[in-house]
Design an enzyme around this catalytic site. Structure first.
Site, PDB file in Angstrom:
ATOM      1  CG  HIS A  19      -0.009   8.894  -6.852  1.00 10.39           C
ATOM      2  ND1 HIS A  19      -1.166   9.108  -6.139  1.00 10.39           N
ATOM      3  CD2 HIS A  19      -0.143   9.628  -7.983  1.00 10.39           C
ATOM      4  CE1 HIS A  19      -1.956   9.934  -6.830  1.00 10.39           C
ATOM      5  NE2 HIS A  19      -1.349  10.265  -7.939  1.00 10.39           N
TER       6      HIS A  19
ATOM      7  CG  HIS B 238      -1.738   1.230   1.367  1.00 11.84           C
ATOM      8  ND1 HIS B 238      -3.046   1.304   0.956  1.00 11.84           N
ATOM      9  CD2 HIS B 238      -1.439   2.455   1.874  1.00 11.84           C
ATOM     10  CE1 HIS B 238      -3.516   2.524   1.188  1.00 11.84           C
ATOM     11  NE2 HIS B 238      -2.557   3.235   1.757  1.00 11.84           N
ATOM     12  CD  GLU B 239       1.599   3.681   3.707  1.00 14.33           C
ATOM     13  OE1 GLU B 239       1.818   4.720   3.053  1.00 14.33           O
ATOM     14  OE2 GLU B 239       0.596   3.546   4.425  1.00 14.33           O
TER      15      GLU B 239
ATOM     16  CG  HIS C 180       0.447   6.324  -0.719  1.00 11.90           C
ATOM     17  ND1 HIS C 180      -0.630   6.958  -1.291  1.00 11.90           N
ATOM     18  CD2 HIS C 180      -0.051   5.674   0.372  1.00 11.90           C
ATOM     19  CE1 HIS C 180      -1.724   6.708  -0.586  1.00 11.90           C
ATOM     20  NE2 HIS C 180      -1.394   5.929   0.426  1.00 11.90           N
TER      21      HIS C 180
END
EC number: 3.4.24.16
Length: 704
Positions: free
Chosen positions: A504, A497-498, A501
């Site tokens: 992104h 998940h991290e 980011h």
């Protein structure tokens, strides 16, 4: 759980100090005072330094303020008839980049430095710069020149992203109250400064908390030997257990002694209780007062105006509807947990109180997973040594997004355990950015999981591109003698998940720093990273991520199938808890007079069906309330509607490692950063309006 962005442009994603956004524009001819900072903005370079002393942090903070203020002073005196796109809007971008990069070096160390004095100086720098941000964001003279530019320039001749930049600048000026009478503006400014300091202190208190409890080996019953061996021993031959995640969750999930779990849960949810309760009692009314002065009914209405949800009524309908749909599932899960508790109490000779206590929940949810799916997370983690997980994770992201990662030898980092990687486009070899991996807990370190945006990927004055730099900061268990750090499957999911980011942040290619990386709507920012969590539930991906730490043999297909099937375990209670937190957040930001602890206790009983422990105050430990998610915690569930829709309609349908779909995702979702509205990006990707079908199915609900 959380990304953080540390520039003056950004609010925080997960936790950490609240950032007031630096939104004003500056003139090109005013840029000269910052020329000394030009070495920090060279294209294709990571120019960040992590060796500043406390005195250097203090000195550079004052220098940055003086230099930037001089620029604002100059811009504020430009004759209105002389204002142009080139000397106002374009130069704003140049100065913002310089300010962001320098500020990062000053305020990021508070979260990661091993030196308490450096952390303290960094925290004070953050406070000082946040006050300065507020002063500059409320410069009416500069705002007037932006308004004049919008009124007089030919907008059709400006590129779409620059036009968006201009429009957002006007919008933020009005949201700062620059159209209001002088005495009202001064009142808002004063309250904003106080709010900023309170937010920083709230999360500093949590980061610096070093509470620990001491237990005998018997009191740690059923915990694995390797966990107990990793604990610090006291002179009395007992064991010191901290409240950091690598200690807290294993105890809450596996310790068979109810009293030990009760003490841990009580301590965890009374961290910083006294000081942070006082902070909330000041912070919430201040937010409400500012919102009223700006013409909004509540603080929640104020923050939601910029999000995809748009209104508190939309959020309330979403949460209430989902809660009702999940109610039968939650009841069934609670009944099963109670049956497990009753049986264990009879077998172990414990008194059975006929209810699920807060300290029972993780423990019996873990048992549910083991009984229903034969998945033992403690045994399973032996297949997830951190080196293997990291190698597999990097391999998957590289293949999926058309990237290549190279570790930087002898990198300049803030701690010897931190590593640095360079990211390149696989097809062209272009350097897109760099990321740090900071994986293990340390004293004073940020104690959750987050991605920090450190250096924005955007255009520089000469038209070249500054590469983006990000840091992934988590707290996985430390390696011990003869055994590497081993991750539970939920930690593998957090890692994915991290890192979503991080991607992104790195893959966004915008003109303006304001739109770089994860600078999207708060209730859209989790979409890309949540979507990528699906890979840790795919058998082929799990094979790449796993290998037994002793002999390297793979997980059996049977165990992999059981693990994937366990995805729906406890999904009712887990989602209901997210609804509880979302409802508490909404309530506190629509009625600031409410008691936070009482409000949390109310929703725990009404929605989750598990009472909060008397004497605790979970909201005082809830970093999101002071870390940029105020009135917006619902965004985790809201954005999962979109992420599940993207995954099931495209990746699941066309192949989760399909490079064409991966590049489509990179180009349409990641690359625009915040230069487009989240809903526009989503519809471009889906080629239709999003719907809830895939999300409801992921929660074990009937999509119809």
């Amino acid at each position: 759980m959380i990304t953080l962005c540390l520039s003056a442009l950004r609010g925080l994603h997960r936790a950490g100090g609240s950032r007031i956004r630096l939104r004003m524009t500056l003139g090109r001819e005013a840029a000269s005072p910052l020329q000394a900072m030009s070495s920090y903005t060279a294209a294709g370079r990571n120019v960040l330094r992590w060796d500043l002393s406390p005195e250097q942090i203090r000195t550079r903070t004052e220098e940055l303020i003086a230099q930037t203020k001089q620029v604002y002073d100059t811009v504020g005196t430009i004759n209105l008839e002389d204002v142009t796109y080139e000397n106002c809007l374009q130069v704003l971008a140049d100065i913002e980049v310089k300010y962001i990069v320098e500020r990062t070096m000053l305020d990021f160390p508070q979260h990661v430095s091993s030196d308490r004095e450096v952390r303290a100086a960094s925290t004070e720098a953050d406070k000082r710069l946040s006050r300065f941000d507020i002063e500059m964001s409320m410069r009416e003279d500069v705002f007037q020149r932006i308004v004049h530019l919008q009124e007089t320039c030919d907008l059709e001749k400006i590129k779409p992203e620059a036009r968006r930049y201009l429009e957002k600048s006007i919008k933020m000026g009005k949201r700062n109250g620059l159209h209001l009478p002088e005495h009202v503006k001064n009142e808002i400014k004063s309250m904003k400064k106080r709010m900023s300091e309170l937010c920083i202190d709230f999360n500093k208190n949590l980061n610096e908390d070093d509470t620990s409890l001491v237990f005998s080996k018997a009191e740690l019953g059923a915990l694995p030997d390797d966990f107990i061996d990793s604990l610090e021993k006291t002179d009395e031959d007992k064991y010191k257990v901290t409240l950091k995640y690598p200690h807290y969750f294993p105890v809450m999930k596996k310790c068979c002694v109810p009293e030990t779990r009760r003490k841990m849960e009580m301590a965890f949810h009374t961290r910083c209780k006294e000081e942070n309760t006082i902070i909330l009692q000041q912070l919430l009314p201040l937010r409400a007062q500012v919102a009223k002065l700006l013409g909004y009914n509540t603080h929640a209405d104020f923050v939601l105006e910029l999000n995809t949800a748009k209104s508190t009524s939309h959020v309330a309908t979403f949460l209430d509807d989902l809660s009702q749909k999940l109610k039968p599932l939650g009841e069934a899960e609670r009944e099963f947990i109670l049956s497990l508790k009753k049986k264990e109490c009879e077998e172990r000779g414990f008194a059975y109180d006929g209810k699920i206590n807060a300290w029972d929940l993780h423990y019996y949810m873990t048992q549910t997973e083991e009984l229903k799916y034969s998945v033992d997370q403690e045994s399973l983690k032996e297949y997830f040594p951190i080196e293997v997980v990291t190698e597999g994770l990097l391999s998957i992201y590289q293949e999926l997004l058309g990237l290549s990662f190279e570790q930087v030898a002898d990198a300049h980092v803030w701690n010897k355990s931190v590593s640095l990687y360079t990211v390149k486009d696989k097809a062209t070899g272009e350097v897109l950015g760099q990321f740090y991996l900071d994986l293990y807990p340390r004293e004073g370190k940020y104690n959750h999981a987050a991605c920090f945006g450190l250096q924005p990927g955007c255009l520089l004055p000469d038209g070249s591109r500054m590469m983006s730099v990000a840091a992934l900061v988590v707290n996985f268990s430390q390696p011990i003698a003869g055994r590497p750090s081993l991750l539970r499957h939920d930690e593998v999911r957090t890692y994915f998940h991290e890192f979503g980011h991080v991607m992104h942040q790195i893959c966004a290619q915008t003109d303006f720093a304001r739109f770089s990386g994860t600078n999207v709507e708060t209730d859209f920012v989790e979409v890309p990273s949540q979507m990528l969590e699906n890979w840790v539930w795919d058998i082929d991906s799990l094979r790449k991520l796993s290998k037994h730490y002793r002999d390297g043999h793979p997980i059996t297909d049977e165990l992999l199938e059981k693990l994937v099937a366990s995805r729906l375990v406890n999904t009712g209670l887990l989602t209901l808890r997210q609804i509880v937190l979302s409802k508490v957040d909404q309530s506190l930001h629509t009625n600031a007079s409410l008691d936070a602890a009482s409000e949390y206790a109310k929703y725990c009983t009404e929605i989750l069906g598990v009472a909060a422990t008397p004497g605790t105050n979970m909201p005082a430990t809830f970093g999101h309330l002071a870390g940029g998610y105020d009135g917006q915690y619902y965004g985790y569930l809201w954005s999962e509607v979109f992420s599940m829709d993207m995954f099931h309609s495209c990746f699941r349908k066309e192949g989760i490692m399909n490079p064409e779909v991966g590049m489509k995702y990179r180009n349409l979702i990641l690359k625009p950063g915040g230069s487009l509205d989240g809903m526009d990006m989503l519809q471009n990707f889906l080629q239709r309006e999003p719907n809830q079908k895939a999300f409801l199915m992921s929660r074990g609900l009937n999509a119809s």
